[in-house]
Design a protein around this motif. Structure first.
Motif, PDB file in Angstrom:
ATOM      1  N   SER A  44      34.337 -38.401 -25.695  1.00 24.74           N
ATOM      2  CA  SER A  44      36.195 -38.462 -25.957  1.00 24.74           C
ATOM      3  C   SER A  44      36.785 -39.296 -25.355  1.00 24.74           C
ATOM      4  CB  SER A  44      36.636 -36.978 -26.404  1.00 24.74           C
ATOM      5  OG  SER A  44      36.162 -36.274 -25.242  1.00 24.74           O
ATOM      6  N   LYS A  45      36.274 -40.092 -24.156  1.00 24.16           N
ATOM      7  CA  LYS A  45      37.661 -40.237 -23.843  1.00 24.16           C
ATOM      8  C   LYS A  45      38.378 -41.397 -24.323  1.00 24.16           C
ATOM      9  CE  LYS A  45      34.838 -44.966 -22.344  1.00 24.16           C
ATOM     10  NZ  LYS A  45      33.246 -44.458 -22.073  1.00 24.16           N
ATOM     11  N   ARG A  46      39.483 -41.618 -23.629  1.00 24.95           N
ATOM     12  CA  ARG A  46      40.368 -42.416 -24.820  1.00 24.95           C
ATOM     13  C   ARG A  46      41.279 -41.628 -26.188  1.00 24.95           C
ATOM     14  NH1 ARG A  46      38.208 -47.751 -22.241  1.00 24.95           N
ATOM     15  NH2 ARG A  46      39.087 -48.423 -24.369  1.00 24.95           N
ATOM     16  N   LEU A  89      30.941 -34.948 -16.819  1.00 25.85           N
ATOM     17  CA  LEU A  89      31.989 -35.957 -16.406  1.00 25.85           C
ATOM     18  C   LEU A  89      30.663 -37.158 -16.546  1.00 25.85           C
ATOM     19  CD1 LEU A  89      34.105 -37.184 -14.600  1.00 25.85           C
ATOM     20  CD2 LEU A  89      33.180 -36.302 -12.681  1.00 25.85           C
ATOM     21  N   VAL A  90      30.831 -38.641 -16.931  1.00 32.25           N
ATOM     22  CA  VAL A  90      30.010 -39.206 -17.208  1.00 32.25           C
ATOM     23  C   VAL A  90      30.357 -40.154 -16.443  1.00 32.25           C
ATOM     24  CG1 VAL A  90      29.312 -38.754 -19.555  1.00 32.25           C
ATOM     25  CG2 VAL A  90      30.874 -40.102 -19.182  1.00 32.25           C
ATOM     26  N   GLY A  91      31.719 -40.272 -15.465  1.00 32.72           N
ATOM     27  CA  GLY A  91      32.635 -41.653 -15.174  1.00 32.72           C
ATOM     28  C   GLY A  91      32.191 -40.763 -13.653  1.00 32.72           C
ATOM     29  N   GLY A 198      21.197 -43.830 -23.133  1.00 30.65           N
ATOM     30  CA  GLY A 198      21.489 -43.599 -24.654  1.00 30.65           C
ATOM     31  C   GLY A 198      23.393 -43.946 -24.835  1.00 30.65           C
ATOM     32  N   MET A 199      23.683 -44.449 -25.252  1.00 29.09           N
ATOM     33  CA  MET A 199      25.135 -44.538 -26.488  1.00 29.09           C
ATOM     34  C   MET A 199      24.654 -44.838 -27.418  1.00 29.09           C
ATOM     35  SD  MET A 199      26.822 -46.000 -22.227  1.00 29.09           S
ATOM     36  CE  MET A 199      27.091 -47.319 -23.320  1.00 29.09           C
ATOM     37  N   SER A 200      26.243 -45.539 -28.001  1.00 30.67           N
ATOM     38  CA  SER A 200      26.250 -45.402 -29.489  1.00 30.67           C
ATOM     39  C   SER A 200      25.423 -46.803 -29.531  1.00 30.67           C
ATOM     40  CB  SER A 200      27.921 -45.566 -30.310  1.00 30.67           C
ATOM     41  OG  SER A 200      28.264 -44.464 -29.923  1.00 30.67           O
ATOM     42  N   GLY A 201      24.994 -47.373 -29.305  1.00 27.19           N
ATOM     43  CA  GLY A 201      24.012 -48.771 -29.784  1.00 27.19           C
ATOM     44  C   GLY A 201      22.871 -48.319 -29.345  1.00 27.19           C
ATOM     45  N   VAL A 214      22.069 -37.613 -24.327  1.00 28.78           N
ATOM     46  CA  VAL A 214      22.158 -39.040 -25.531  1.00 28.78           C
ATOM     47  C   VAL A 214      24.289 -38.942 -24.999  1.00 28.78           C
ATOM     48  CG1 VAL A 214      20.328 -39.815 -26.314  1.00 28.78           C
ATOM     49  CG2 VAL A 214      22.068 -38.107 -27.552  1.00 28.78           C
ATOM     50  N   ARG A 215      24.454 -40.071 -24.450  1.00 28.13           N
ATOM     51  CA  ARG A 215      26.593 -39.655 -24.715  1.00 28.13           C
ATOM     52  C   ARG A 215      26.628 -40.732 -25.227  1.00 28.13           C
ATOM     53  NH1 ARG A 215      24.256 -42.178 -19.947  1.00 28.13           N
ATOM     54  NH2 ARG A 215      24.716 -43.812 -20.461  1.00 28.13           N
ATOM     55  N   VAL A 216      27.389 -40.255 -26.715  1.00 31.35           N
ATOM     56  CA  VAL A 216      27.693 -41.096 -27.976  1.00 31.35           C
ATOM     57  C   VAL A 216      29.521 -40.797 -27.826  1.00 31.35           C
ATOM     58  CG1 VAL A 216      27.187 -41.215 -30.181  1.00 31.35           C
ATOM     59  CG2 VAL A 216      25.199 -40.832 -28.796  1.00 31.35           C
ATOM     60  N   GLY A 217      29.815 -41.830 -28.275  1.00 31.84           N
ATOM     61  CA  GLY A 217      31.553 -41.864 -28.060  1.00 31.84           C
ATOM     62  C   GLY A 217      31.694 -42.833 -30.035  1.00 31.84           C
ATOM     63  N   THR A 218      31.710 -43.794 -29.927  1.00 33.11           N
ATOM     64  CA  THR A 218      31.667 -44.524 -31.108  1.00 33.11           C
ATOM     65  C   THR A 218      31.072 -44.352 -32.153  1.00 33.11           C
ATOM     66  OG1 THR A 218      32.307 -46.311 -29.052  1.00 33.11           O
ATOM     67  CG2 THR A 218      32.373 -47.051 -31.779  1.00 33.11           C
ATOM     68  N   ALA A 219      30.284 -43.999 -32.028  1.00 35.12           N
ATOM     69  CA  ALA A 219      29.433 -43.573 -33.573  1.00 35.12           C
ATOM     70  C   ALA A 219      30.206 -41.837 -33.767  1.00 35.12           C
ATOM     71  CB  ALA A 219      27.967 -43.921 -33.299  1.00 35.12           C
ATOM     72  N   ASP A 223      36.302 -46.702 -32.777  1.00 33.11           N
ATOM     73  CA  ASP A 223      36.712 -47.664 -32.168  1.00 33.11           C
ATOM     74  C   ASP A 223      37.831 -46.501 -30.716  1.00 33.11           C
ATOM     75  OD1 ASP A 223      35.333 -49.342 -32.622  1.00 33.11           O
ATOM     76  OD2 ASP A 223      36.481 -50.117 -33.956  1.00 33.11           O
ATOM     77  N   ARG A 224      37.730 -46.802 -29.888  1.00 31.32           N
ATOM     78  CA  ARG A 224      38.442 -46.397 -29.074  1.00 31.32           C
ATOM     79  C   ARG A 224      39.817 -46.830 -28.863  1.00 31.32           C
ATOM     80  NH1 ARG A 224      33.811 -44.890 -26.150  1.00 31.32           N
ATOM     81  NH2 ARG A 224      33.611 -47.001 -25.599  1.00 31.32           N
ATOM     82  N   PRO A 225      41.294 -46.188 -28.851  1.00 29.93           N
ATOM     83  CA  PRO A 225      42.466 -46.652 -29.207  1.00 29.93           C
ATOM     84  C   PRO A 225      42.592 -47.476 -28.117  1.00 29.93           C
ATOM     85  CG  PRO A 225      42.905 -44.668 -28.742  1.00 29.93           C
ATOM     86  CD  PRO A 225      41.040 -44.308 -28.940  1.00 29.93           C
TER      87      PRO A 225
HETATM   88  C1  LIG Z   1      32.166 -44.470 -22.735  1.00 28.39           C
HETATM   89  C2  LIG Z   1      30.915 -44.345 -22.429  1.00 28.39           C
HETATM   90  C3  LIG Z   1      29.714 -43.721 -22.783  1.00 28.39           C
HETATM   91  C4  LIG Z   1      29.897 -43.780 -24.849  1.00 28.39           C
HETATM   92  O1  LIG Z   1      29.509 -44.892 -24.929  1.00 28.39           O
HETATM   93  P1  LIG Z   1      29.715 -45.556 -26.389  1.00 28.39           P
HETATM   94  O2  LIG Z   1      29.439 -46.944 -26.735  1.00 28.39           O
HETATM   95  O3  LIG Z   1      30.840 -45.978 -27.210  1.00 28.39           O
HETATM   96  O4  LIG Z   1      29.027 -44.489 -27.271  1.00 28.39           O
HETATM   97  C5  LIG Z   1      28.547 -43.643 -22.751  1.00 28.39           C
HETATM   98  N1  LIG Z   1      28.899 -43.223 -21.367  1.00 28.39           N
HETATM   99  C6  LIG Z   1      29.413 -43.623 -20.456  1.00 28.39           C
HETATM  100  C7  LIG Z   1      28.972 -43.007 -19.049  1.00 28.39           C
HETATM  101  C8  LIG Z   1      30.613 -43.805 -20.735  1.00 28.39           C
HETATM  102  O5  LIG Z   1      31.659 -44.450 -20.563  1.00 28.39           O
END
Ligand SMILES: *Cc1c(COP(=O)(O)O)cnc(C)c1O
Length: 225
Positions: A44-46, A89-91, A198-201, A214-219, A223-225
């Motif tokens: 959910s970042k940003r 924490l993914v960063g 694994g991310m959105s793409g 799996v770490r999914v943001g955009t889907a 899009d992040r603001p």
């Molecule tokens: C932002 C982020 C994601 C999610 O990315 P999307 O392409 O938006 O799904 C997954 N992992 C990490 C480490 C990220 O920083």
């Protein structure tokens, strides 16, 4: 090339969540795996707290953030209101924020260097940690070098840190499959069976190759603001 997420997403949070969970179930079934063995982390970042609440109300309980401060601004109330909520924490984590991070996060996906092992080892309670591997050997990216992984794991285990798995982010512009396969292979070699990739793409490819998280943001959020 990784497939891009769909250009248009379902409009409600519940429908976006349903769509991602359906894709996870399909990818798991194709790989002969149970969808229950794949944890969806909503990154959910940003995105504002209100969007996290909407997704939580739709049933999602695992969330990911990449910065300690942003998570500290957004999550304490939500976590208090939702005891089952898990925060990942993914960063990259700076050693001087390690104490703040362990107070807030339930899982750390970015353990990547000896100095951070030492900083975490001084703390009372350290949540489950994934060691992040710089799987594409990219200088600008976090993660420990593949060659340095055995030593880092030995140090973390020696320090008593609860290392549960490996995390990776393949190079953005390359086909991700070989990097996912290598991450899973390294995990198996070191007896680490949780694999965060694994991310959105590309999360379906990651599931085919053994992702357990799996770490999914955009889907999920757009899009992040
Ligand atoms: C932002 C982020 C994601 C999610 O990315 P999307 O392409 O938006 O799904 C997954 N992992 C990490 C480490 C990220 O920083």
């Amino acid at each position: 090339m990784p497939t891009a997420p769909p250009a248009t997403l379902p409009t409600t949070p519940a429908a976006r969540l349903r769509a991602v969970l359906d894709r996870i179930a399909t990818a798991a079934a194709r790989a002969g795996r149970s969808a229950d063995d794949v944890t969806l982390i909503a990154v959910s970042k940003r995105h504002p707290a209100a969007e996290v609440v909407a997704l939580r109300d739709a049933g999602q309980l695992q969330f990911g953030e990449n910065r300690v401060q942003e998570a500290a601004d957004k999550f304490p109330e939500l976590k208090a209101a939702t005891p089952a909520l898990g925060l990942h924490l993914v960063g990259q984590l700076q050693s001087n924020k390690a104490a703040d991070a362990v107070r807030l996060f339930d899982t750390i996906h970015s353990l990547d260097r000896a100095s951070l092992v030492r900083a975490l080892a001084k703390l009372e309670r350290v949540p489950p940690c994934f060691v992040q591997v710089n799987i594409g050997d990219e200088p600008q990216k976090g993660g420990c070098a593949i060659d340095a992984l055995p030593d880092l794991l030995a140090q973390a285990r020696e320090a008593g840190l609860p290392v549960v798995g490996l995390m990776s982010v393949p190079p953005a512009e390359l086909e991700p499959a070989p990097f996912f396969a290598l991450t899973a292979e390294l995990g198996a070699r070191h007896d680490l069976h949780q694999i965060s990739m694994g991310m959105s793409g590309d999360f379906e490819v990651a599931i085919a190759l053994g992702a357990t998280h799996v770490r999914v943001g955009t889907a999920l959020f757009g899009d992040r603001p």
